[in-house]
Scaffold this motif. Sequence first.
Motif, PDB file in Angstrom:
ATOM      1  N   MET A   1     -75.656  43.942  26.293  1.00 30.58           N
ATOM      2  CA  MET A   1     -74.273  44.267  26.076  1.00 30.58           C
ATOM      3  C   MET A   1     -73.477  44.159  27.367  1.00 30.58           C
ATOM      4  O   MET A   1     -72.336  43.726  27.330  1.00 30.58           O
ATOM      5  CB  MET A   1     -74.228  45.687  25.525  1.00 30.58           C
ATOM      6  N   GLY A   2     -74.063  44.501  28.479  1.00 27.71           N
ATOM      7  CA  GLY A   2     -73.386  44.435  29.765  1.00 27.71           C
ATOM      8  C   GLY A   2     -73.035  43.019  30.156  1.00 27.71           C
ATOM      9  O   GLY A   2     -71.967  42.760  30.728  1.00 27.71           O
ATOM     10  N   ARG A   3     -73.924  42.079  29.856  1.00 29.62           N
ATOM     11  CA  ARG A   3     -73.656  40.682  30.184  1.00 29.62           C
ATOM     12  C   ARG A   3     -72.474  40.148  29.377  1.00 29.62           C
ATOM     13  O   ARG A   3     -71.636  39.415  29.895  1.00 29.62           O
ATOM     14  CB  ARG A   3     -74.879  39.812  29.886  1.00 29.62           C
ATOM     15  N   VAL A   4     -72.414  40.509  28.125  1.00 27.32           N
ATOM     16  CA  VAL A   4     -71.335  40.047  27.250  1.00 27.32           C
ATOM     17  C   VAL A   4     -70.001  40.567  27.758  1.00 27.32           C
ATOM     18  O   VAL A   4     -69.016  39.842  27.839  1.00 27.32           O
ATOM     19  CB  VAL A   4     -71.589  40.494  25.792  1.00 27.32           C
ATOM     20  N   ARG A   5     -70.010  41.847  28.133  1.00 25.68           N
ATOM     21  CA  ARG A   5     -68.782  42.450  28.627  1.00 25.68           C
ATOM     22  C   ARG A   5     -68.338  41.819  29.950  1.00 25.68           C
ATOM     23  O   ARG A   5     -67.160  41.521  30.140  1.00 25.68           O
ATOM     24  CB  ARG A   5     -68.992  43.951  28.815  1.00 25.68           C
ATOM     25  N   SER A   6     -69.250  41.606  30.872  1.00 25.19           N
ATOM     26  CA  SER A   6     -68.880  41.008  32.154  1.00 25.19           C
ATOM     27  C   SER A   6     -68.441  39.558  31.961  1.00 25.19           C
ATOM     28  O   SER A   6     -67.522  39.082  32.633  1.00 25.19           O
ATOM     29  CB  SER A   6     -70.036  41.094  33.151  1.00 25.19           C
ATOM     30  N   GLU A   8     -66.998  38.402  29.281  1.00 24.38           N
ATOM     31  CA  GLU A   8     -65.673  38.521  28.673  1.00 24.38           C
ATOM     32  C   GLU A   8     -64.612  38.806  29.736  1.00 24.38           C
ATOM     33  O   GLU A   8     -63.545  38.189  29.742  1.00 24.38           O
ATOM     34  CB  GLU A   8     -65.697  39.644  27.629  1.00 24.38           C
ATOM     35  N   GLU A   9     -64.905  39.725  30.645  1.00 21.56           N
ATOM     36  CA  GLU A   9     -63.973  40.047  31.724  1.00 21.56           C
ATOM     37  C   GLU A   9     -63.760  38.840  32.635  1.00 21.56           C
ATOM     38  O   GLU A   9     -62.648  38.563  33.072  1.00 21.56           O
ATOM     39  CB  GLU A   9     -64.485  41.245  32.525  1.00 21.56           C
ATOM     40  N   TYR A  10     -64.841  38.109  32.920  1.00 26.78           N
ATOM     41  CA  TYR A  10     -64.749  36.913  33.757  1.00 26.78           C
ATOM     42  C   TYR A  10     -63.829  35.885  33.101  1.00 26.78           C
ATOM     43  O   TYR A  10     -62.951  35.309  33.754  1.00 26.78           O
ATOM     44  CB  TYR A  10     -66.147  36.326  33.984  1.00 26.78           C
ATOM     45  N   LEU A  11     -63.987  35.664  31.797  1.00 24.02           N
ATOM     46  CA  LEU A  11     -63.160  34.692  31.095  1.00 24.02           C
ATOM     47  C   LEU A  11     -61.694  35.134  31.035  1.00 24.02           C
ATOM     48  O   LEU A  11     -60.789  34.315  31.147  1.00 24.02           O
ATOM     49  CB  LEU A  11     -63.712  34.447  29.688  1.00 24.02           C
ATOM     50  N   LYS A  12     -61.471  36.425  30.870  1.00 26.08           N
ATOM     51  CA  LYS A  12     -60.106  36.942  30.878  1.00 26.08           C
ATOM     52  C   LYS A  12     -59.444  36.723  32.228  1.00 26.08           C
ATOM     53  O   LYS A  12     -58.284  36.318  32.301  1.00 26.08           O
ATOM     54  CB  LYS A  12     -60.093  38.440  30.538  1.00 26.08           C
ATOM     55  N   MET A  13     -60.187  36.990  33.310  1.00 32.18           N
ATOM     56  CA  MET A  13     -59.637  36.779  34.657  1.00 32.18           C
ATOM     57  C   MET A  13     -59.345  35.300  34.890  1.00 32.18           C
ATOM     58  O   MET A  13     -58.314  34.934  35.446  1.00 32.18           O
ATOM     59  CB  MET A  13     -60.603  37.307  35.724  1.00 32.18           C
ATOM     60  N   LYS A  14     -60.252  34.443  34.443  1.00 29.66           N
ATOM     61  CA  LYS A  14     -60.070  33.011  34.610  1.00 29.66           C
ATOM     62  C   LYS A  14     -58.834  32.535  33.836  1.00 29.66           C
ATOM     63  O   LYS A  14     -58.022  31.755  34.354  1.00 29.66           O
ATOM     64  CB  LYS A  14     -61.313  32.278  34.117  1.00 29.66           C
ATOM     65  N   LEU A  15     -58.688  33.024  32.629  1.00 27.36           N
ATOM     66  CA  LEU A  15     -57.523  32.678  31.819  1.00 27.36           C
ATOM     67  C   LEU A  15     -56.231  33.149  32.484  1.00 27.36           C
ATOM     68  O   LEU A  15     -55.242  32.420  32.528  1.00 27.36           O
ATOM     69  CB  LEU A  15     -57.661  33.281  30.429  1.00 27.36           C
ATOM     70  N   GLU A  16     -56.235  34.355  33.015  1.00 25.08           N
ATOM     71  CA  GLU A  16     -55.053  34.903  33.686  1.00 25.08           C
ATOM     72  C   GLU A  16     -54.694  34.064  34.917  1.00 25.08           C
ATOM     73  O   GLU A  16     -53.521  33.807  35.172  1.00 25.08           O
ATOM     74  CB  GLU A  16     -55.295  36.356  34.077  1.00 25.08           C
ATOM     75  N   LYS A  17     -55.687  33.631  35.676  1.00 18.45           N
ATOM     76  CA  LYS A  17     -55.431  32.783  36.844  1.00 18.45           C
ATOM     77  C   LYS A  17     -54.802  31.456  36.419  1.00 18.45           C
ATOM     78  O   LYS A  17     -53.881  30.960  37.050  1.00 18.45           O
ATOM     79  CB  LYS A  17     -56.727  32.519  37.610  1.00 18.45           C
ATOM     80  N   GLU A  18     -55.314  30.877  35.336  1.00 21.00           N
ATOM     81  CA  GLU A  18     -54.771  29.611  34.844  1.00 21.00           C
ATOM     82  C   GLU A  18     -53.331  29.794  34.354  1.00 21.00           C
ATOM     83  O   GLU A  18     -52.476  28.952  34.593  1.00 21.00           O
ATOM     84  CB  GLU A  18     -55.654  29.042  33.741  1.00 21.00           C
ATOM     85  N   ARG A  19     -53.074  30.899  33.677  1.00 24.53           N
ATOM     86  CA  ARG A  19     -51.710  31.185  33.222  1.00 24.53           C
ATOM     87  C   ARG A  19     -50.773  31.330  34.413  1.00 24.53           C
ATOM     88  O   ARG A  19     -49.669  30.801  34.412  1.00 24.53           O
ATOM     89  CB  ARG A  19     -51.686  32.480  32.414  1.00 24.53           C
ATOM     90  N   SER A  20     -51.240  32.064  35.406  1.00 22.95           N
ATOM     91  CA  SER A  20     -50.423  32.278  36.596  1.00 22.95           C
ATOM     92  C   SER A  20     -50.130  30.957  37.296  1.00 22.95           C
ATOM     93  O   SER A  20     -48.997  30.688  37.705  1.00 22.95           O
ATOM     94  CB  SER A  20     -51.135  33.235  37.540  1.00 22.95           C
TER      95      SER A  20
END
Length: 81
Positions: A1-6, A8-20
């Motif tokens: 479960m920890g890997r999935v969550r991390s 997910e957080e990594y992909l969210k950060m990556k998406l936010e950087k691309e949006r920015s």
Amino acid sequence: MGRVRSREEYLKMKLEKERSSSMDKIMKKLRSAQKRAQEMRRSTVANQAPPASNNLDKALIFRRSHPVGGSLGGCFTCHAF
């Protein structure tokens, strides 16, 4: 479960950087377009607008050479009121 969550957080950060990054590019293009438009307006106004005093002089000359009552004196619609 920890890997999935991390992951997910990594992909969210990556998406936010691309949006920015995309937003920065868009804003840069917008500023560039606004700057070009302003320069075009300035050049257009500078090339087309005669000095205001010149227009005033022309209006005064026209008024002196074309009196208002002189040419419309015989017009029946002007005397109808």
